[in-house]
Structure formats: structure tokens, C-alpha cells
Design a protein around this motif. Sequence first.
Motif, PDB file in Angstrom:
ATOM      1  N   ILE A 145       1.030   9.362  -2.257  1.00  0.00           N
ATOM      2  CA  ILE A 145      -0.154   9.609  -3.082  1.00  0.00           C
ATOM      3  C   ILE A 145      -0.312  11.091  -3.390  1.00  0.00           C
ATOM      4  CG2 ILE A 145      -2.684   9.505  -3.113  1.00  0.00           C
ATOM      5  CD1 ILE A 145      -2.413   6.940  -1.411  1.00  0.00           C
ATOM      6  N   ILE A 146      -0.128  11.948  -2.382  1.00  0.00           N
ATOM      7  CA  ILE A 146      -0.419  13.370  -2.597  1.00  0.00           C
ATOM      8  C   ILE A 146       0.782  14.198  -3.055  1.00  0.00           C
ATOM      9  CG2 ILE A 146      -2.350  13.374  -0.989  1.00  0.00           C
ATOM     10  CD1 ILE A 146      -0.534  14.896   0.990  1.00  0.00           C
ATOM     11  N   LEU A 147       2.009  13.717  -2.854  1.00  0.00           N
ATOM     12  CA  LEU A 147       3.188  14.504  -3.237  1.00  0.00           C
ATOM     13  C   LEU A 147       3.194  14.888  -4.718  1.00  0.00           C
ATOM     14  CD1 LEU A 147       5.736  15.848  -2.219  1.00  0.00           C
ATOM     15  CD2 LEU A 147       6.976  13.750  -2.733  1.00  0.00           C
ATOM     16  N   PRO A 148       2.896  13.981  -5.647  1.00  0.00           N
ATOM     17  CA  PRO A 148       2.873  14.400  -7.052  1.00  0.00           C
ATOM     18  C   PRO A 148       1.843  15.510  -7.317  1.00  0.00           C
ATOM     19  CG  PRO A 148       2.830  12.012  -6.900  1.00  0.00           C
ATOM     20  CD  PRO A 148       2.673  12.544  -5.515  1.00  0.00           C
ATOM     21  N   HIS A 149       0.731  15.458  -6.611  1.00  0.00           N
ATOM     22  CA  HIS A 149      -0.293  16.487  -6.797  1.00  0.00           C
ATOM     23  C   HIS A 149       0.148  17.833  -6.227  1.00  0.00           C
ATOM     24  CE1 HIS A 149      -2.585  12.689  -7.101  1.00  0.00           C
ATOM     25  NE2 HIS A 149      -3.122  13.329  -8.132  1.00  0.00           N
ATOM     26  N   ILE A 150       0.853  17.783  -5.108  1.00  0.00           N
ATOM     27  CA  ILE A 150       1.385  19.018  -4.524  1.00  0.00           C
ATOM     28  C   ILE A 150       2.382  19.662  -5.485  1.00  0.00           C
ATOM     29  CG2 ILE A 150       2.824  19.929  -2.658  1.00  0.00           C
ATOM     30  CD1 ILE A 150       1.511  17.843  -0.813  1.00  0.00           C
ATOM     31  N   VAL A 151       3.210  18.844  -6.096  1.00  0.00           N
ATOM     32  CA  VAL A 151       4.191  19.352  -7.070  1.00  0.00           C
ATOM     33  C   VAL A 151       3.466  19.978  -8.270  1.00  0.00           C
ATOM     34  CG1 VAL A 151       6.013  18.662  -8.683  1.00  0.00           C
ATOM     35  CG2 VAL A 151       6.017  17.778  -6.341  1.00  0.00           C
ATOM     36  N   ILE A 152       2.408  19.330  -8.736  1.00  0.00           N
ATOM     37  CA  ILE A 152       1.636  19.875  -9.868  1.00  0.00           C
ATOM     38  C   ILE A 152       1.017  21.217  -9.490  1.00  0.00           C
ATOM     39  CG2 ILE A 152      -0.428  19.537 -11.295  1.00  0.00           C
ATOM     40  CD1 ILE A 152       0.261  16.519 -11.277  1.00  0.00           C
ATOM     41  N   PHE A 153       0.361  21.283  -8.328  1.00  0.00           N
ATOM     42  CA  PHE A 153      -0.244  22.545  -7.886  1.00  0.00           C
ATOM     43  C   PHE A 153       0.818  23.640  -7.757  1.00  0.00           C
ATOM     44  CE2 PHE A 153      -3.945  20.039  -6.270  1.00  0.00           C
ATOM     45  CZ  PHE A 153      -4.949  20.778  -6.897  1.00  0.00           C
ATOM     46  N   ALA A 154       1.950  23.305  -7.156  1.00  0.00           N
ATOM     47  CA  ALA A 154       3.024  24.296  -7.000  1.00  0.00           C
ATOM     48  C   ALA A 154       3.497  24.790  -8.364  1.00  0.00           C
ATOM     49  CB  ALA A 154       4.185  23.687  -6.219  1.00  0.00           C
ATOM     50  N   GLY A 155       3.634  23.872  -9.316  1.00  0.00           N
ATOM     51  CA  GLY A 155       4.047  24.268 -10.663  1.00  0.00           C
ATOM     52  C   GLY A 155       3.048  25.201 -11.319  1.00  0.00           C
ATOM     53  N   LEU A 156       1.759  24.956 -11.114  1.00  0.00           N
ATOM     54  CA  LEU A 156       0.732  25.824 -11.696  1.00  0.00           C
ATOM     55  C   LEU A 156       0.771  27.215 -11.072  1.00  0.00           C
ATOM     56  CD1 LEU A 156      -2.233  23.276 -11.912  1.00  0.00           C
ATOM     57  CD2 LEU A 156      -0.745  24.052 -13.767  1.00  0.00           C
ATOM     58  N   TYR A 157       0.920  27.266  -9.754  1.00  0.00           N
ATOM     59  CA  TYR A 157       1.002  28.570  -9.076  1.00  0.00           C
ATOM     60  C   TYR A 157       2.255  29.333  -9.506  1.00  0.00           C
ATOM     61  CZ  TYR A 157      -2.913  27.801  -5.875  1.00  0.00           C
ATOM     62  OH  TYR A 157      -4.168  27.627  -5.346  1.00  0.00           O
ATOM     63  N   GLU A 202       0.837  -1.189   0.000  1.00  0.00           N
ATOM     64  CA  GLU A 202       0.000   0.000   0.000  1.00  0.00           C
ATOM     65  C   GLU A 202       0.886   1.259   0.000  1.00  0.00           C
ATOM     66  OE1 GLU A 202      -4.130   1.337   0.658  1.00  0.00           O
ATOM     67  OE2 GLU A 202      -3.430  -0.698   0.582  1.00  0.00           O
ATOM     68  N   LYS A 203       0.497   2.247  -0.822  1.00  0.00           N
ATOM     69  CA  LYS A 203       1.244   3.505  -0.852  1.00  0.00           C
ATOM     70  C   LYS A 203       0.896   4.336   0.378  1.00  0.00           C
ATOM     71  CE  LYS A 203       1.741   4.430  -5.775  1.00  0.00           C
ATOM     72  NZ  LYS A 203       1.401   5.378  -6.833  1.00  0.00           N
ATOM     73  N   SER A 204       1.890   5.067   0.860  1.00  0.00           N
ATOM     74  CA  SER A 204       1.623   5.977   1.980  1.00  0.00           C
ATOM     75  C   SER A 204       0.881   7.204   1.447  1.00  0.00           C
ATOM     76  CB  SER A 204       2.929   6.408   2.646  1.00  0.00           C
ATOM     77  OG  SER A 204       3.643   7.284   1.808  1.00  0.00           O
ATOM     78  N   LEU A 205       0.256   7.926   2.355  1.00  0.00           N
ATOM     79  CA  LEU A 205      -0.494   9.123   1.974  1.00  0.00           C
ATOM     80  C   LEU A 205       0.415  10.140   1.297  1.00  0.00           C
ATOM     81  CD1 LEU A 205      -3.208  10.573   2.002  1.00  0.00           C
ATOM     82  CD2 LEU A 205      -2.592  11.488   4.249  1.00  0.00           C
ATOM     83  N   LEU A 206       1.624  10.289   1.788  1.00  0.00           N
ATOM     84  CA  LEU A 206       2.578  11.227   1.197  1.00  0.00           C
ATOM     85  C   LEU A 206       2.914  10.833  -0.242  1.00  0.00           C
ATOM     86  CD1 LEU A 206       4.287  13.748   1.605  1.00  0.00           C
ATOM     87  CD2 LEU A 206       6.126  12.274   2.411  1.00  0.00           C
TER      88      LEU A 206
END
Length: 149
Positions: A8-20, A2-6
Amino acid sequence: MEKSLLEIILPHIVIFAGLYIAVLFAILADLAAGYRKAKKDGFLRSSKGLRRTVKKIAEYYNLMFVVSIIDIVQMVAIWQGNFSIPTMPFFSFIATIFLCFIELKSIYERKSEKERADIEDVAKFIVKTAKSKDTRELINFFSEYIEKK
């Protein structure tokens, strides 16, 4: 495993940061272009343009924040529902593209179009002041306007 929560969400955080960051770079590119145009045309580079840029950043990031919340909600719903749809911040991508296009247009916009908007504001003020018959306010306005030039 099972993947950890981090994980799972780390790639999305990177995407959001890139958009901002993309939106911020577009705003800074417009600021730099405006500064160069003002310098080339011999206009005074004052804090007025910087204040407009700060206001623009606040407005754009307010929009991005709300759109990001919508994206997070839809991504969590897709993830919790175990759908096969990829969890991507689609609305944030669209908002980023939209805001970057606005800045691109602003960079290549002719100065006369921007001045036309300023002239319309001045004309509205003159009409309002003339209706109030307060000539002292009108005279003060023109003297301040001329001193700025």
C-alpha cells in the motif's frame, strides 16, 4: 486477498522520493547555471555561492518535509475513511512545482537582477554604518569588498 502495508505505501514512498529528487535536480541545475555564468563573466567562483546553495537545499527540504507531513495525514485520513478519492500527495506535488518554477526563474534570471539585490544589501549596510558614525567599520567594509572583487 488483502494487500500488505508495504504494497500500500511503497508506491507513495516512490512518489515522495521522486518529488524530493526533482527539487534537488532543480537546485543543482540552478547551481550549474550559476557556475557557468560566473565562469563566462570572469567572476570568482567562491564558497559563497555553494553556501547559498546548501542553505537553499535546507530551506526547500524543510518546506517539503512539512508539506509531506500534511500530505501523509490527509492520505491516511482518506484511506482510513474508505473514501473513493485517490490517496495522492497533492500538496507535495504543488510545492515541488512551485520550487521548480523558482529555480527555473533563477536559471533564466539576468545577472543584473541578482546584483541589484546585492547592491540593495550594501546600500542598507552603508546607511546603517553612516548613521552609527563608525567610519572605521565603513572603511573596513569597503576594503574587504574591494579585495573580494
